[in-house]
Design an enzyme around this catalytic site. Structure first.
Site, short mmCIF file in Angstrom:
data_model
loop_
_atom_site.label_atom_id
_atom_site.label_comp_id
_atom_site.label_asym_id
_atom_site.label_seq_id
_atom_site.Cartn_x
_atom_site.Cartn_y
_atom_site.Cartn_z
CD1 TRP A 30 -3.24 1.68 1.19
CD2 TRP A 30 -2.15 1.92 1.99
NE1 TRP A 30 -3.55 2.57 1.34
CE2 TRP A 30 -2.58 3.19 2.34
CE3 TRP A 30 -0.96 2.55 3.96
CZ2 TRP A 30 -2.76 4.27 2.84
CZ3 TRP A 30 -1.26 3.39 4.43
CH2 TRP A 30 -2.20 3.63 4.26
CE1 TYR A 31 2.23 1.28 4.93
CE2 TYR A 31 4.63 0.50 4.65
CZ TYR A 31 3.57 0.81 5.54
OH TYR A 31 3.71 0.47 6.83
CB SER A 32 4.50 4.82 -2.72
OG SER A 32 5.01 5.98 -1.87
#
Length: 339
Positions: free
Chosen positions: A58-60
Site C-alpha cells: 500500500w505504501y506509495s
C-alpha cells in the site's frame, strides 16, 4: 549493531528496523521521499548494520517496494537482508484487489515480489484484520504462501488482540503456519497495546515490532512541514495531556543533551515491550540520530516522569467505531517544539 533472536524463531534481526512508509513517491503522500532522496537513507541504514526493513504494498501504491527492495538488493546480497511487506488495503478500484481473501493474497504476494525484485519475503504480514473474509480462508492461503517458498514467516499488524489470537488459534487448530510477529503502534502518547496485545505476545513468544515512536511526528514538534500539511493522522494527537507529555519530552531532551525525537525513541527502545522498534528517517542524519537514541538509558525516575500524565484513550485501528480525529485546541505546529 546488535542482532537478536526474533521471538521464538531462529531468525536474527538487527536491534532496530527501518520503517519505509516515508520512502517511495511524494505523489502518494506529500511528505514521502522520492527515489533520489530515499537512496541515501537506505544506504545509511545498511552502512550502520541494519538488516531489517519494513515495507507494504500500500505504501506509495507499490513504488515503496520497488524503490526500497531494488535499492537494497543493488547494495548487498539477498541473504544479508530481512525484508517485510504487507497486504490488505485496496491497491486499485477492483473489488477483489483488497482484503485478505485467498484471491487477493495470492495476487499480492506475487506482485510484491515482482516489485521488490526477489523471489521471497522474510516476513509476510497482513496489514489489518478482514471481517469480510473467513479466518480459515486467510490462514490457509497464508500457509500455502509459506509452503510455496514465497515467504519464510508470517506476521500481522494493527488489530485487536482478540482478532490476532483468534487467527493464530485457527492456524494452530488446522496445523497451518502461525504468526510469529505482531506490528503495532506504540509511543508515549499511545500505549493501549500494553493492556492486552503485548502481554499476549509475551506469553506466546511472539515478537513485537512497534512503529510511530514519535506519534506521527507529534513528539518531534509535529514533524516536517510537508508532514504537517499532508498527514491527517496527526489529528489523533494534541489534547492537553498530549501537550504535557510533549513538554516533558522536551524538558528531558535538554537534560540529556539530546533531541526530543531521541528521547521519545529511547523511551520505546527501553520499554521492554518492543522486540524490535521500527523507526523512520528522512535523511542519513536521522538514521544516525536513531542509532544514537538506542544508546540512551533513561533513569527510572525520568521514565516515570514521562509516563505519569498518560490516560486511557481510544484504540487506533480500522475496527474501532468511536475513533475519529479529535479537534486540536491549538494549531499543531505550536503544540510542541523539538529541541
Amino acid at each position: 549493531m546488535e542482532y537478536n533472536r526474533f521471538g521464538q524463531t531462529g531468525l536474527k534481526t538487527s536491534s532496530l528496523c527501518l520503517g519505509t512508509m516515508g520512502l517511495g513517491s511524494s505523489k502518494w503522500k506529500g511528505w514521502v521521499l522520492d527515489e533520489g532522496r530515499s537512496v541515501p537513507v537506505l544506504k545509511a541504514a545498511l552502512d550502520a548494520g541494519i538488516n531489517f526493513f519494513d515495507m507494504a504494498d500500500w505504501y506509495s501504491t507499490g513504488l515503496n517496494e520497488r524503490v526500497v527492495g531494488r535499492t537494497l538488493l543493488s547494495m548487498t546480497s539477498r541473504e544479508n537482508l530481512v525484508l517485510t511487506t504487507k497486504a490488505f488495503y485496496a491497491m486499485s478500484d477492483s473489488p477483489n484487489d483488497q482484503g485478505l481473501s485467498r484471491k487477493h493474497l495470492m495476487k499480492s504476494i506475487d506482485r510484491s515480489l515482482t516489485q521488490m525484485g526477489t523471489d521471497y519475503v522474510d516476513i509476510y504480514m497482513v496489514h489489518a484484520f478482514d471481517p469480510e473474509t473467513p479466518i480459515e480462508e486467510t490462514m490457509s492461503a497464508l500457509h500455502d504462501i509459506v509452503k510455496s517458498g514465497k515467504a519464510r514467516y508470517l506476521g500481522a499488524s494493527t488489530m485487536y488482540a482478540w482478532q490476532f489470537a483468534k487467527m493464530n488459534h485457527v492456524a494452530e487448530k488446522n496445523g497451518w503456519t502461525p504468526f510469529i510477529n505482531m506490528q503495532c503502534q506504540y509511543s508515549l502518547l499511545y500505549r493501549e497495546e500494553e493492556r492486552e496485545m503485548m502481554p499476549y505476545c509475551k506469553d506466546e513468544g511472539i515478537a513485537v515490532t512497534t512503529f510511530s515512536p514519535l506519534a506521527r511526528g507529534y513528539l518531534a514538534g509535529g514533524g516536517s512541514a510537508p508532514r504537517i500539511a499532508h498527514d491527517l493522522y496527526l489529528d489523533w494527537f494534541g489534547d492537553e495531556i498530549d501537550r504535557e507529555i510533549a513538554n516533558r519530552v522536551n524538558e528531558l531532551a535538554r537534560k540529556y543533551g539530546k533531541t526530543a525525537s531521541q528521547i521519545a525513541q529511547a523511551w520505546v527502545i527501553g520499554s521492554g515491550n518492543s522486540t524490535v522498534p521500527i523507526f523512520g528517517a528522512e535523511s542519513a542524519e536521522q538514521v544516525e540520530a536513531a542509532l544514537d537514541a538506542a544508546k540512551i538509558v533513561l533513569d527510572a525516575s525520568d521514565r516515570a516522569y514521562l509516563e505519569e500524565p498518560y490516560r486511557p484513550r481510544d484504540m487506533i485501528n480500522d475496527y474501532n467505531p468511536v475513533r475519529r480525529p479529535r479537534a486540536l485546541s491549538a494549531p499543531a505546529a505550536t503544540l510542541a517544539v523539538a529541541s
